[in-house]
Design a protein around this motif. Sequence first.
Motif, PDB file in Angstrom:
ATOM      1  N   ARG A   1       0.841  -1.195   0.000  1.00 48.12           N
ATOM      2  CA  ARG A   1       0.000   0.000   0.000  1.00 48.12           C
ATOM      3  C   ARG A   1       0.872   1.240   0.000  1.00 48.12           C
ATOM      4  O   ARG A   1       1.651   1.450   0.934  1.00 48.12           O
ATOM      5  CB  ARG A   1      -0.924   0.021   1.214  1.00 48.12           C
ATOM      6  CG  ARG A   1      -1.983   1.110   1.158  1.00 48.12           C
ATOM      7  CD  ARG A   1      -2.677   1.256   2.487  1.00 48.12           C
ATOM      8  NE  ARG A   1      -3.925   2.003   2.390  1.00 48.12           N
ATOM      9  CZ  ARG A   1      -4.455   2.682   3.395  1.00 48.12           C
ATOM     10  NH1 ARG A   1      -3.856   2.719   4.564  1.00 48.12           N
ATOM     11  NH2 ARG A   1      -5.610   3.325   3.230  1.00 48.12           N
ATOM     12  N   LEU A   2       0.727   2.049  -1.017  1.00 51.53           N
ATOM     13  CA  LEU A   2       1.447   3.310  -1.099  1.00 51.53           C
ATOM     14  C   LEU A   2       0.580   4.437  -0.559  1.00 51.53           C
ATOM     15  O   LEU A   2      -0.645   4.406  -0.704  1.00 51.53           O
ATOM     16  CB  LEU A   2       1.839   3.618  -2.544  1.00 51.53           C
ATOM     17  CG  LEU A   2       2.638   2.556  -3.292  1.00 51.53           C
ATOM     18  CD1 LEU A   2       3.005   3.071  -4.687  1.00 51.53           C
ATOM     19  CD2 LEU A   2       3.874   2.157  -2.526  1.00 51.53           C
ATOM     20  N   SER A   3       1.248   5.422   0.045  1.00 49.95           N
ATOM     21  CA  SER A   3       0.558   6.617   0.531  1.00 49.95           C
ATOM     22  C   SER A   3       1.232   7.841  -0.040  1.00 49.95           C
ATOM     23  O   SER A   3       2.426   7.831  -0.348  1.00 49.95           O
ATOM     24  CB  SER A   3       0.616   6.678   2.056  1.00 49.95           C
ATOM     25  OG  SER A   3      -0.032   5.587   2.647  1.00 49.95           O
ATOM     26  N   CYS A   4       0.474   8.894  -0.149  1.00 53.17           N
ATOM     27  CA  CYS A   4       1.017  10.177  -0.594  1.00 53.17           C
ATOM     28  C   CYS A   4       0.367  11.257   0.253  1.00 53.17           C
ATOM     29  O   CYS A   4      -0.835  11.498   0.140  1.00 53.17           O
ATOM     30  CB  CYS A   4       0.742  10.395  -2.068  1.00 53.17           C
ATOM     31  SG  CYS A   4       1.319  11.979  -2.707  1.00 53.17           S
ATOM     32  N   ALA A   5       1.176  11.877   1.099  1.00 50.37           N
ATOM     33  CA  ALA A   5       0.686  12.962   1.953  1.00 50.37           C
ATOM     34  C   ALA A   5       0.703  14.258   1.157  1.00 50.37           C
ATOM     35  O   ALA A   5       1.703  14.585   0.510  1.00 50.37           O
ATOM     36  CB  ALA A   5       1.556  13.083   3.185  1.00 50.37           C
ATOM     37  N   ALA A   6      -0.403  14.970   1.232  1.00 51.93           N
ATOM     38  CA  ALA A   6      -0.539  16.209   0.469  1.00 51.93           C
ATOM     39  C   ALA A   6      -0.805  17.382   1.398  1.00 51.93           C
ATOM     40  O   ALA A   6      -1.522  17.237   2.397  1.00 51.93           O
ATOM     41  CB  ALA A   6      -1.672  16.078  -0.542  1.00 51.93           C
ATOM     42  N   SER A   7      -0.231  18.502   1.071  1.00 54.78           N
ATOM     43  CA  SER A   7      -0.494  19.720   1.829  1.00 54.78           C
ATOM     44  C   SER A   7      -0.704  20.868   0.851  1.00 54.78           C
ATOM     45  O   SER A   7      -0.208  20.846  -0.262  1.00 54.78           O
ATOM     46  CB  SER A   7       0.658  20.036   2.777  1.00 54.78           C
ATOM     47  OG  SER A   7       1.859  20.207   2.055  1.00 54.78           O
ATOM     48  N   GLY A   8      -1.455  21.845   1.287  1.00 54.37           N
ATOM     49  CA  GLY A   8      -1.771  22.959   0.400  1.00 54.37           C
ATOM     50  C   GLY A   8      -3.271  23.181   0.366  1.00 54.37           C
ATOM     51  O   GLY A   8      -4.054  22.242   0.483  1.00 54.37           O
ATOM     52  N   ARG A   9      -3.635  24.410   0.180  1.00 55.97           N
ATOM     53  CA  ARG A   9      -5.050  24.767   0.258  1.00 55.97           C
ATOM     54  C   ARG A   9      -5.884  24.167  -0.861  1.00 55.97           C
ATOM     55  O   ARG A   9      -7.087  24.002  -0.725  1.00 55.97           O
ATOM     56  CB  ARG A   9      -5.185  26.280   0.237  1.00 55.97           C
ATOM     57  CG  ARG A   9      -4.668  26.973   1.482  1.00 55.97           C
ATOM     58  CD  ARG A   9      -4.796  28.470   1.351  1.00 55.97           C
ATOM     59  NE  ARG A   9      -3.975  28.979   0.266  1.00 55.97           N
ATOM     60  CZ  ARG A   9      -3.987  30.244  -0.122  1.00 55.97           C
ATOM     61  NH1 ARG A   9      -4.799  31.101   0.450  1.00 55.97           N
ATOM     62  NH2 ARG A   9      -3.201  30.637  -1.112  1.00 55.97           N
ATOM     63  N   SER A  10      -5.262  23.830  -1.990  1.00 55.00           N
ATOM     64  CA  SER A  10      -6.032  23.375  -3.136  1.00 55.00           C
ATOM     65  C   SER A  10      -6.234  21.870  -3.194  1.00 55.00           C
ATOM     66  O   SER A  10      -6.845  21.372  -4.133  1.00 55.00           O
ATOM     67  CB  SER A  10      -5.362  23.841  -4.433  1.00 55.00           C
ATOM     68  OG  SER A  10      -4.072  23.258  -4.559  1.00 55.00           O
ATOM     69  N   PHE A  11      -5.735  21.125  -2.197  1.00 51.92           N
ATOM     70  CA  PHE A  11      -5.806  19.667  -2.266  1.00 51.92           C
ATOM     71  C   PHE A  11      -7.225  19.177  -2.452  1.00 51.92           C
ATOM     72  O   PHE A  11      -7.491  18.280  -3.234  1.00 51.92           O
ATOM     73  CB  PHE A  11      -5.193  19.041  -1.010  1.00 51.92           C
ATOM     74  CG  PHE A  11      -5.331  17.541  -0.962  1.00 51.92           C
ATOM     75  CD1 PHE A  11      -6.178  16.933  -0.058  1.00 51.92           C
ATOM     76  CD2 PHE A  11      -4.606  16.745  -1.833  1.00 51.92           C
ATOM     77  CE1 PHE A  11      -6.315  15.553  -0.017  1.00 51.92           C
ATOM     78  CE2 PHE A  11      -4.725  15.366  -1.801  1.00 51.92           C
ATOM     79  CZ  PHE A  11      -5.583  14.769  -0.891  1.00 51.92           C
TER      80      PHE A  11
END
Length: 121
Positions: free
Chosen positions: A18-28
């Motif tokens: 299982r891969l994960s991708c953490a995202a940050s930023g107002r437009s996510f």
Amino acid sequence: VQLQASGGGLVQAGGSLRLSCAASGRSFSRSAMAWFRRAPGKEREFVAAVSASGGSQVYADSVKGRFTISRDNVKIFLQMTNLKPEDTAVYYCAARDFPNTGNYEGAYGDWGQGTLVTVSS
């Protein structure tokens, strides 16, 4: 959107990862997200994408039925099952400034650093 992929590793053929991708930023929350991969000696290719709402997913034919893309408020995931040696690649997460999915590199403007998946036979 800033992206950080993780979860890669070494797995035997037939196994799961299982891969994960953490995202940050107002437009996510307004961004469609995707996974791409680059196998050794090959060009980067589309794997799967999910819409901003999470309600629509698209997959490459090579992974359909084996991989599942999903998302929550801060991450996207790629559940990979029945892995094959040909799935060996560096996997990248990507984001685009539109809510609908795309299945080509040019549709995505933000990229994570990649995580290596190695499937042994």
